[in-house]
Design an enzyme around this catalytic site. Structure first.
Site, PDB file in Angstrom:
ATOM      1  N   GLY A 106       3.122  -3.790  -3.990  1.00 19.76           N
ATOM      2  CA  GLY A 106       2.912  -4.116  -5.396  1.00 19.76           C
ATOM      3  C   GLY A 106       3.099  -2.855  -6.229  1.00 19.76           C
ATOM      4  O   GLY A 106       4.121  -2.657  -6.888  1.00 19.76           O
ATOM      5  N   ARG A 107       2.097  -1.969  -6.126  1.00 22.61           N
ATOM      6  CA  ARG A 107       2.069  -0.757  -6.957  1.00 22.61           C
ATOM      7  C   ARG A 107       3.376   0.033  -6.939  1.00 22.61           C
ATOM      8  O   ARG A 107       3.895   0.405  -7.987  1.00 22.61           O
ATOM      9  CB  ARG A 107       0.924   0.158  -6.466  1.00 22.61           C
ATOM     10  N   CYS A 156     -17.220   3.708 -26.790  1.00 20.99           N
ATOM     11  CA  CYS A 156     -18.432   4.517 -26.893  1.00 20.99           C
ATOM     12  C   CYS A 156     -19.022   4.740 -25.505  1.00 20.99           C
ATOM     13  O   CYS A 156     -20.142   4.310 -25.218  1.00 20.99           O
ATOM     14  CB  CYS A 156     -19.449   3.815 -27.778  1.00 20.99           C
ATOM     15  N   GLU A 195       4.927  -6.244   1.738  1.00 24.32           N
ATOM     16  CA  GLU A 195       4.530  -6.847   0.455  1.00 24.32           C
ATOM     17  C   GLU A 195       3.914  -5.802  -0.471  1.00 24.32           C
ATOM     18  O   GLU A 195       2.731  -5.860  -0.780  1.00 24.32           O
ATOM     19  CB  GLU A 195       3.578  -8.034   0.680  1.00 24.32           C
ATOM     20  N   GLY A 241       0.784  -1.231   0.000  1.00 25.22           N
ATOM     21  CA  GLY A 241       0.000   0.000   0.000  1.00 25.22           C
ATOM     22  C   GLY A 241       0.814   1.277   0.000  1.00 25.22           C
ATOM     23  O   GLY A 241       0.268   2.355   0.252  1.00 25.22           O
ATOM     24  N   TYR A 291      -1.491  -2.351 -11.889  1.00 19.44           N
ATOM     25  CA  TYR A 291      -2.948  -2.206 -11.934  1.00 19.44           C
ATOM     26  C   TYR A 291      -3.362  -1.433 -13.192  1.00 19.44           C
ATOM     27  O   TYR A 291      -4.144  -0.480 -13.122  1.00 19.44           O
ATOM     28  CB  TYR A 291      -3.466  -1.497 -10.674  1.00 19.44           C
TER      29      TYR A 291
HETATM   30  C1  LIG Z   1      -3.013  -5.791  -3.051  1.00 21.14           C
HETATM   31  C2  LIG Z   1      -2.304  -6.260  -1.852  1.00 21.14           C
HETATM   32  C3  LIG Z   1      -0.989  -5.863  -1.594  1.00 21.14           C
HETATM   33  C4  LIG Z   1      -0.263  -4.855  -2.450  1.00 21.14           C
HETATM   34  O1  LIG Z   1      -0.853  -3.600  -2.390  1.00 21.14           O
HETATM   35  P1  LIG Z   1      -0.190  -2.352  -3.164  1.00 21.14           P
HETATM   36  O2  LIG Z   1      -1.120  -1.238  -2.911  1.00 21.14           O
HETATM   37  O3  LIG Z   1      -0.110  -2.745  -4.597  1.00 21.14           O
HETATM   38  O4  LIG Z   1       1.163  -2.148  -2.586  1.00 21.14           O
HETATM   39  C5  LIG Z   1      -0.349  -6.394  -0.501  1.00 21.14           C
HETATM   40  N1  LIG Z   1      -0.970  -7.279   0.317  1.00 21.14           N
HETATM   41  C6  LIG Z   1      -2.235  -7.682   0.102  1.00 21.14           C
HETATM   42  C7  LIG Z   1      -2.865  -8.652   1.036  1.00 21.14           C
HETATM   43  C8  LIG Z   1      -2.945  -7.187  -0.974  1.00 21.14           C
HETATM   44  O5  LIG Z   1      -4.214  -7.575  -1.167  1.00 21.14           O
END
Ligand SMILES: *Cc1c(COP(=O)(O)O)cnc(C)c1O
Length: 406
Positions: free
Chosen positions: A274-275, A351, A272, A236, A380
């Site tokens: 991602g983004r 459209c 953990e 996050g 994403y």
């Molecule tokens: C989606 C998710 C993440 C990654 O979140 P980001 O906002 O992409 O960093 C980490 N842990 C869990 C459990 C998630 O569902």
């Protein structure tokens, strides 16, 4: 505005019109960025990549030297990641795991399960006893913890601290610990606590949330006189789409995690994201098909749209972009349409009025045939988009900076 790398710019200009739109992933800056993130974290902190942000095999492979493992949230991700980066440690999380997915994870030797409910705990315990009687399965109980200091107020997507379908209720903590320590499920070993409470947090808020989770886990361990040697504090970390050159303050967050780790000896902290790892390496390159005026505003329709890059529609922002004017001789017998004003809204070919990629972009003189490159499209983006709506062709995919690409 956002500045594409030289490799992205060159590719966006050299692809033919029919080869656009295209996703361009620049792997060299990806490696450099993740190496920097890794270096900012204390050595003892484990870094997992949340595969759902972007599971392209080339990206998973590029991250491998810098991450300790991958967080997967479905049987599909599990099979894909296990095949793409064999031997990498996996943590299996996500709501609504099916018996089939859990059995698949046990068979694939997944090391960690993030258990989301008591029902799931019983399912995992029984399936582990049947399928893997000699195996020990590490369990992190995922809790939806209250965070009451306002840390989540600035987040864009709160998964915790309020009623949600994610994780266990803190009220269930004692029962979870009891089921995991009373011999009901001898294969399962409670190793820790997992939480992922929000997305879009800057370093100070992220640190406050991490601290709240670690403190809560320590209290739980003390109350039950057990050890909980692992705490995963989630992902996050913020990506600022309005200021694409700005990055999450990994140095400050890493320093804070070092203090937190020092205060909790014997506990391994894990994050953990991602983004914030992959957003910056991806670019969506396309060309302007038409430029037109409507009730005093100018619009440019580009090849493709939000069915390829849904991020601005889902998050309600303007996707940062750069215009690359093309001066090649106009190949058509009809005149080139061009913007008369200096602000143009960039839309796609769908459209629906929701197919807007960026509003009021400074783009004086924009003409049909010009190229536009959208940034922050590495997470994403393609994988959350509704590809089949209107049956337009799929984009191309180019991984720049791989061995084959030179
Ligand atoms: C989606 C998710 C993440 C990654 O979140 P980001 O906002 O992409 O960093 C980490 N842990 C869990 C459990 C998630 O569902």
């Amino acid at each position: 505005m956002t500045t594409p790398t030289a490799a992205v710019r060159e590719r966006a200009l050299s692809l033919g019109a029919e080869e656009l739109p295209a996703y361009l992933y620049d792997l060299a800056p990806l490696r450099a960025h993740v190496a920097e993130v890794r270096a900012a974290l204390p050595e003892s902190v484990e870094l997992y990549y949340a595969a759902k942000a972007n599971p392209e095999p080339e990206i998973l492979a590029a991250l491998r030297p810098y991450v300790d493992g991958y967080e997967v949230s479905s049987g599909g991700e599990l099979a894909h990641v296990a095949k793409t980066v064999p031997d990498a440690p996996l943590a299996f999380g996500g709501p609504g795991k099916t018996p089939k997915e859990i059995a698949q994870a046990l068979e694939l030797g997944v090391r960690r399960f993030h258990v989301e409910s008591l029902y799931e705990l019983h399912m995992l315990g029984r399936l582990a006893a049947d399928l893997a009687p000699d195996r020990r399965v590490a369990v992190l109980a995922r809790f939806n913890l209250p965070v009451d200091d306002g840390s989540l107020d600035g987040s864009s997507l709160a998964m915790g601290g309020r009623p949600t379908p994610f994780g266990l209720d803190p009220e269930q903590a004692d029962e979870v610990v009891a089921r995991l320590t009373d011999g009901s499920y001898p294969q399962l070993e409670l190793v820790g606590v997992h939480a992922h409470l929000a997305s879009g947090l800057e370093a100070p808020e992220q640190l406050a949330v991490s601290e709240a989770i670690v403190t809560w886990a320590a209290r739980l361990a003390r109350r039950h006189r057990i050890s909980l040697p692992e705490v995963t504090v989630g992902g996050g970390m913020a990506v600022d789409y309005a200021a694409p050159e700005r990055r999450f303050d990994w140095a400050a967050y890493g320093a804070g995690l070092a203090r937190l780790a020092a205060a909790h000896p014997g506990v391994t902290l894990r994050i953990e994201p991602g983004r914030a790892l992959t957003a910056y390496c991806g670019w969506y390159a396309t060309e302007v098909l038409d430029v037109k005026r409507s009730h005093g505003e100018e619009f440019a329709v580009v090849r493709g749209g939000t069915h390829h890059l849904r991020t601005p529609a889902t998050k309600g922002h303007d996707q940062p972009c750069t215009v690359l004017p093309t001066d090649a001789p106009w190949p058509h017998p009809w005149p080139r349409s061009a913007a008369r004003g200096d602000r143009v809204t960039l839309t796609g070919q769908l459209c629906t009025p929701k197919d807007v990629l960026a509003r009021a972009v400074p783009a004086a003189g924009l003409r049909a045939g010009d190229r536009v490159v959208f940034g922050l499209a590495g997470a994403y983006a393609w994988n959350i988009s509704h590809h089949d709506f209107l049956m337009h062709p799929r984009p191309g995919f180019h991984f720049l900076g791989t061995a084959q690409e030179g």
